[in-house]
Design a protein around this motif. Structure first.
Motif, PDB file in Angstrom:
ATOM      1  N   ALA A 299       0.807  -1.232   0.000  1.00 53.25           N
ATOM      2  CA  ALA A 299       0.000   0.000   0.000  1.00 53.25           C
ATOM      3  C   ALA A 299       0.836   1.276   0.000  1.00 53.25           C
ATOM      4  N   GLN A 300       1.987   1.260  -0.673  1.00 51.83           N
ATOM      5  CA  GLN A 300       2.769   2.476  -0.846  1.00 51.83           C
ATOM      6  C   GLN A 300       2.875   2.808  -2.328  1.00 51.83           C
ATOM      7  N   ASN A 301       2.888   4.088  -2.635  1.00 53.41           N
ATOM      8  CA  ASN A 301       2.881   4.543  -4.023  1.00 53.41           C
ATOM      9  C   ASN A 301       4.077   5.446  -4.313  1.00 53.41           C
ATOM     10  N   ILE A 302       4.436   5.501  -5.595  1.00 54.81           N
ATOM     11  CA  ILE A 302       5.500   6.395  -6.070  1.00 54.81           C
ATOM     12  C   ILE A 302       4.865   7.561  -6.821  1.00 54.81           C
ATOM     13  N   SER A 303       5.354   8.752  -6.539  1.00 54.47           N
ATOM     14  CA  SER A 303       4.960   9.923  -7.317  1.00 54.47           C
ATOM     15  C   SER A 303       6.133  10.275  -8.227  1.00 54.47           C
ATOM     16  N   MET A 304       5.868  10.367  -9.531  1.00 54.86           N
ATOM     17  CA  MET A 304       6.983  10.634 -10.450  1.00 54.86           C
ATOM     18  C   MET A 304       6.534  11.534 -11.596  1.00 54.86           C
ATOM     19  N   ASN A 305       7.517  12.211 -12.183  1.00 56.11           N
ATOM     20  CA  ASN A 305       7.290  13.114 -13.302  1.00 56.11           C
ATOM     21  C   ASN A 305       7.218  12.287 -14.594  1.00 56.11           C
ATOM     22  N   PRO A 306       6.105  12.333 -15.332  1.00 56.08           N
ATOM     23  CA  PRO A 306       5.988  11.553 -16.571  1.00 56.08           C
ATOM     24  C   PRO A 306       7.069  11.860 -17.598  1.00 56.08           C
ATOM     25  N   MET A 307       7.716  13.033 -17.488  1.00 59.69           N
ATOM     26  CA  MET A 307       8.771  13.381 -18.429  1.00 59.69           C
ATOM     27  C   MET A 307       9.920  12.374 -18.370  1.00 59.69           C
ATOM     28  N   LEU A 308      10.072  11.703 -17.234  1.00 56.27           N
ATOM     29  CA  LEU A 308      11.126  10.696 -17.100  1.00 56.27           C
ATOM     30  C   LEU A 308      10.934   9.555 -18.087  1.00 56.27           C
ATOM     31  N   LEU A 309       9.683   9.316 -18.485  1.00 56.28           N
ATOM     32  CA  LEU A 309       9.394   8.260 -19.458  1.00 56.28           C
ATOM     33  C   LEU A 309       9.180   8.819 -20.858  1.00 56.28           C
ATOM     34  N   LEU A 310       8.693  10.056 -20.946  1.00 56.15           N
ATOM     35  CA  LEU A 310       8.392  10.652 -22.248  1.00 56.15           C
ATOM     36  C   LEU A 310       9.643  10.751 -23.123  1.00 56.15           C
ATOM     37  N   THR A 311      10.799  10.896 -22.474  1.00 57.33           N
ATOM     38  CA  THR A 311      12.039  11.042 -23.243  1.00 57.33           C
ATOM     39  C   THR A 311      12.475   9.731 -23.900  1.00 57.33           C
ATOM     40  N   GLY A 312      11.916   8.604 -23.458  1.00 56.44           N
ATOM     41  CA  GLY A 312      12.256   7.345 -24.115  1.00 56.44           C
ATOM     42  C   GLY A 312      12.606   6.184 -23.199  1.00 56.44           C
ATOM     43  N   ARG A 313      12.731   6.477 -21.891  1.00 63.02           N
ATOM     44  CA  ARG A 313      12.995   5.381 -20.964  1.00 63.02           C
ATOM     45  C   ARG A 313      11.839   4.390 -20.948  1.00 63.02           C
ATOM     46  N   THR A 314      12.145   3.161 -20.562  1.00 61.57           N
ATOM     47  CA  THR A 314      11.121   2.137 -20.362  1.00 61.57           C
ATOM     48  C   THR A 314      11.200   1.650 -18.920  1.00 61.57           C
ATOM     49  N   TRP A 315      10.053   1.607 -18.260  1.00 71.46           N
ATOM     50  CA  TRP A 315       9.962   1.126 -16.875  1.00 71.46           C
ATOM     51  C   TRP A 315       9.130  -0.148 -16.876  1.00 71.46           C
ATOM     52  N   LYS A 316       9.711  -1.237 -16.433  1.00 64.84           N
ATOM     53  CA  LYS A 316       9.025  -2.526 -16.523  1.00 64.84           C
ATOM     54  C   LYS A 316       9.044  -3.242 -15.172  1.00 64.84           C
ATOM     55  N   GLY A 317       8.218  -4.235 -15.064  1.00 63.27           N
ATOM     56  CA  GLY A 317       8.223  -5.089 -13.886  1.00 63.27           C
ATOM     57  C   GLY A 317       7.841  -6.491 -14.293  1.00 63.27           C
ATOM     58  N   ALA A 318       8.177  -7.445 -13.461  1.00 65.44           N
ATOM     59  CA  ALA A 318       7.798  -8.821 -13.741  1.00 65.44           C
ATOM     60  C   ALA A 318       7.939  -9.644 -12.475  1.00 65.44           C
ATOM     61  N   ILE A 319       7.138 -10.674 -12.374  1.00 61.58           N
ATOM     62  CA  ILE A 319       7.261 -11.637 -11.281  1.00 61.58           C
ATOM     63  C   ILE A 319       7.774 -12.948 -11.867  1.00 61.58           C
ATOM     64  N   PHE A 320       8.671 -13.587 -11.148  1.00 61.05           N
ATOM     65  CA  PHE A 320       9.269 -14.858 -11.562  1.00 61.05           C
ATOM     66  C   PHE A 320       9.996 -14.715 -12.906  1.00 61.05           C
ATOM     67  N   GLY A 321      10.587 -13.542 -13.123  1.00 60.22           N
ATOM     68  CA  GLY A 321      11.401 -13.342 -14.314  1.00 60.22           C
ATOM     69  C   GLY A 321      10.650 -13.462 -15.621  1.00 60.22           C
ATOM     70  N   GLY A 322       9.323 -13.383 -15.559  1.00 61.70           N
ATOM     71  CA  GLY A 322       8.522 -13.500 -16.778  1.00 61.70           C
ATOM     72  C   GLY A 322       8.378 -14.909 -17.308  1.00 61.70           C
ATOM     73  N   PHE A 323       8.918 -15.898 -16.594  1.00 61.29           N
ATOM     74  CA  PHE A 323       8.846 -17.279 -17.078  1.00 61.29           C
ATOM     75  C   PHE A 323       7.455 -17.878 -16.857  1.00 61.29           C
TER      76      PHE A 323
END
Length: 368
Positions: A299-323
Motif C-alpha cells: 500500500a505504498q505509491n511512487i509519485s513521479m514526473n511523466p517526463m522521465l518516461l516521455l524522453t524514451g525510458r522504459t519502466w518494466k516489472g515482472a514476477i518470476f522473471g517472466g517465465f
C-alpha cells in the motif's frame, strides 16, 4: 507401508502471528483431492518475500505455512492428475500455469489469473486447506507452502523436473534464481556489450547479474550498502561494485557519470521506493530500460514526473522473471544439469527445518 490416501503427520514451521518467530509444530496433512499432488519436501530456500509476510508488508491469512522456493518428491496424487506421478522429482510453482486463462494463452505473459499474490486466499484452488494443527486449519501460502515436510499443491502449481537433479540446489529455481535471471534475459532483454546496474545483492540480485553476464553485458555495476556482498557479486559476474554511502551525491548521478550518461539497463532488486526511483533515473534517458524486481512495501505509491518516461525510458516489472512456470521450470533445471549456470554461489548456509528462525535471522542480517 503406503501413505497414499491417508493423513500424514509431520513437522512444519507455522507462523501464528505477525512479527513472531516460526513455531515448529506437528501438523496433519490431508491426502490430495482431485487434480492435487502431495509432495514430500526435500529442500527449500528462504526468500525475502516470506519475511515480508512475517513483518506484515505482504498480506496473507494467518496462521500459515510459508515457503515458496522448494523441491521435493511426489508422494501421492489425486484423481485426474496426469502430469506427475508418485516418485517424480518436482518443484512447486508459486505462480501456477492453468493453461486456460487469457494470460496463460498470451505468448509472453506469465501471471496466471489463478495466482494469489494480490488477493491471497490462503487455500488451494477449491477454497479449502490441507493443513491442520492443534485442531485448527492452517492456511497455504501462494499455493505452495514449502516450510513443511509434506505439502499439497494443485496440479497446475507443480512441475516435474530432471530425475537426477540435486533438489537441495534446484529448489532455488522455484523462485530466487529464475526471478533474477529471467528479469535480465527475458524481461529487460539485456543486449551484447551493454552496461547494466543492479541494485541489491541478495540471492535474486546475484541471479540478475548472472543473467546480465549470460546475455553478454560488457559492464555490470553492482550497487549495495553492504560491502561484504561485493566479493560474491564479482564471482558471479559483476565488473565493478559501488556503495552509495561512499558518495555525497545521489547514486543515480554517480552511475550516470561512470557510465557516460546513463546505463542501458537497471534492476531494482530490493523492494524500496527510493531505490526504484534511483534505478529509473540512472538509465539513459533516451533508451534506458529499468526493471522492478523487488516486491514493494504494501500500500505504498511512487509519485513521479511523466517526463522521465516521455524522453524514451522504459519502466518494466515482472514476477518470476517472466517465465511461464510449468513449462519453463523443467527447462531451467535441464539447463542447470547441462552446466549452463551454477547455483552454488546462491547458497550461503544449509540448516535443518528446526533452525528456520536462525535462517531468517541470517536473511535479515544480510547473509544470503
Amino acid at each position: 507401508m503406503s501413505t497414499a490416501g491417508k493423513v500424514i503427520k509431520c513437522k512444519a514451521a507455522v507462523l501464528w502471528e505477525l512479527n513472531k518467530p516460526f513455531s515448529i509444530e506437528e501438523v496433519e496433512v490431508a491426502p490430495p483431492k482431485a487434480h492435487e499432488v502431495r509432495i514430500k519436501m526435500v529442500a527449500t530456500g528462504i526468500c525475502r518475500s516470506d519475511d515480508h509476510v512475517v513483518n506484515g508488508s505482504l498480506v496473507t491469512r494467518l496462521p500459515v505455512v510459508l515457503g515458496h522456493e522448494g523441491a521435493g518428491i511426489v508422494e501421492s496424487i489425486g484423481e485426474g492428475v496426469t502430469t506427475v506421478r508418485p516418485g517424480d522429482k518436482v518443484i512447486p510453482l508459486f505462480i501456477p500455469q492453468c493453461g486456460k486463462c487469457n494470460v496463460c494463452k498470451h505468448p509472453e505473459a506469465n501471471l496466471c489469473l489463478k495466482f494469489q499474490l494480490k488477493e491471497p486466499r490462503g487455500t488451494l484452488n477449491d477454497g479449502t486447506c490441507r493443513f491442520t494443527c492443534r485442531g485448527k486449519p492452517i492456511h497455504h501460502f501462494l499455493g505452495t507452502s514449502t516450510f513443511t515436510q509434506y505439502t499439497v499443491v494443485d496440479e497446475m502449481s507443480v512441475a516435474k523436473i530432471h530425475a537426477d537433479s540435486p533438489l537441495e540446489k534446484v529448489c532455488l529455481i522455484g523462485c530466487g534464481f529464475s526471478t533474477g535471471y529471467g528479469s535480465a534475459v527475458k524481461i529487460a532483454k539485456v543486449t551484447q556489450g551493454s552496461t547494466c546496474a543492479v541494485f541489491g545483492l541478495g540471492g535474486v540480485g546475484l541471479s540478475v547479474i548472472m543473467g546480465c553476464k549470460a546475455a553478454g553485458a560488457a559492464r555490470i555495476i553492482a550497487v549495495d550498502i553492504n560491502k561484504d556482498k561485493f566479493a560474491r557479486a564479482k564471482q558471479v559476474g559483476a565488473t565493478e561494485c559501488i556503495n552509495p554511502q561512499d558518495y555525497e551525491k545521489p547514486i543515480e548521478e554517480v552511475l550516470k557519470e561512470v557510465s557516460g550518461g546513463g546505463v542501458d539497463f537497471s534492476f531494482e532488486v530490493i523492494g524500496r521506493l527510493d531505490t526504484m526511483m534511483s534505478a529509473l533515473l540512472c538509465c539513459q534517458e533516451a533508451y534506458g530500460v529499468s526493471v522492478i524486481v523487488g516486491v514493494p512495501p504494501h500500500a505504498q505509491n511512487i509519485s513521479m514526473n511523466p517526463m522521465l518516461l516521455l524522453t524514451g525510458r522504459t519502466w518494466k516489472g515482472a514476477i518470476f522473471g517472466g517465465f511461464k512456470s510449468k513449462e519453463s521450470v523443467p527447462k531451467l533445471v535441464t539447463d542447470f544439469m547441462a552446466k549452463k549456470f551454477s547455483l552454488d554461489q546462491l547458497i550461503t548456509h544449509v540448516l535443518p527445518l528446526e533452525k528456520i528462525n536462525e535462517g531468517f535471522d541470517l536473511l535479515r542480517s544480510g547473509m544470503r
